[in-house]
Enzyme design. Structure first.
Site, PDB file in Angstrom:
ATOM      1  N   GLY A   1      50.131  37.046  35.019  1.00 18.00           N
ATOM      2  CA  GLY A   1      50.321  36.760  33.593  1.00 18.00           C
ATOM      3  C   GLY A   1      49.015  36.762  32.826  1.00 18.00           C
ATOM      4  O   GLY A   1      48.924  37.291  31.719  1.00 18.00           O
ATOM      5  N   CYS A   2      47.992  36.177  33.415  1.00 17.67           N
ATOM      6  CA  CYS A   2      46.688  36.111  32.752  1.00 17.67           C
ATOM      7  C   CYS A   2      46.057  37.495  32.645  1.00 17.67           C
ATOM      8  O   CYS A   2      45.385  37.803  31.664  1.00 17.67           O
ATOM      9  CB  CYS A   2      45.769  35.146  33.488  1.00 17.67           C
ATOM     10  SG  CYS A   2      46.389  33.443  33.438  1.00 17.67           S
ATOM     11  N   THR A   3      46.308  38.340  33.639  1.00 21.17           N
ATOM     12  CA  THR A   3      45.798  39.712  33.597  1.00 21.17           C
ATOM     13  C   THR A   3      46.506  40.507  32.508  1.00 21.17           C
ATOM     14  O   THR A   3      45.860  41.228  31.734  1.00 21.17           O
ATOM     15  CB  THR A   3      45.951  40.387  34.969  1.00 21.17           C
ATOM     16  OG1 THR A   3      45.169  39.649  35.922  1.00 21.17           O
ATOM     17  CG2 THR A   3      45.491  41.832  34.936  1.00 21.17           C
TER      18      THR A   3
END
Length: 158
Positions: free
Chosen positions: A46-48
């Protein structure tokens, strides 16, 4: 924990970026709008997704006079690996002791797979050129985060 009040000066911070350099809120006052987004953990799916969509929208942010900074509890070395692996073109800041996340009200109780724990709650703050907090996005969608932020800036800031 509560978010800072819209219209007030955003809480001051000085954090270390991926290169070991100090970055402060005051560095942007009078120059740029600032998108300060807090994310839980570098190099996770998700952060990527969120970071890469910001990377790919760099020109759109620049055109609006807006700087984006990502903040996580990761150490400087992990932030550098994240930037190198994904070709990110903006600074990531290390808040290992989560003091700034606490100031911004986005360190708190989380739930995952029936387990409760303290962690960073994905949240975005939009700060204007005068250093005032203008908007908080507390229900961040990683896939549309960049367009949600850009649309808000277009509709609300000069």
């Amino acid at each position: 924990m509560a978010f800072p009040k819209i219209g007030n000066l955003a809480p001051a911070f000085t954090l270390t970026n991926q290169n070991g350099e100090k970055v402060s809120l005051k560095d942007f006052r009078g120059k740029n709008h600032l998108v300060l987004y807090f994310y839980p953990k570098a190099l996770t799916p998700g952060c990527t997704t969120q970071a890469c969509s910001i990377r790919d929208s760099a020109e759109a942010f620049k055109k609006r006079g807006t700087v984006v900074l990502g903040v996580s509890p990761d150490g400087v070395g992990k932030l550098q690996r994240f930037i190198e692996k994904q070709g990110l073109n903006f600074d990531l800041l290390s808040d290992e002791e989560h003091k700034i996340a606490q100031k911004y009200g986005c360190w708190g109780l989380k739930k995952f797979m029936g387990r409760e724990y303290l962690g960073l709650i994905r949240t975005t703050f939009i700060i204007d050129r005068s250093g005032r907090l203008r908007h908080v996005i507390d229900k961040v969608k990683t896939k549309t985060h960049h367009t949600d932020v850009l649309n808000w800036i277009d509709e609300n800031l000069d």
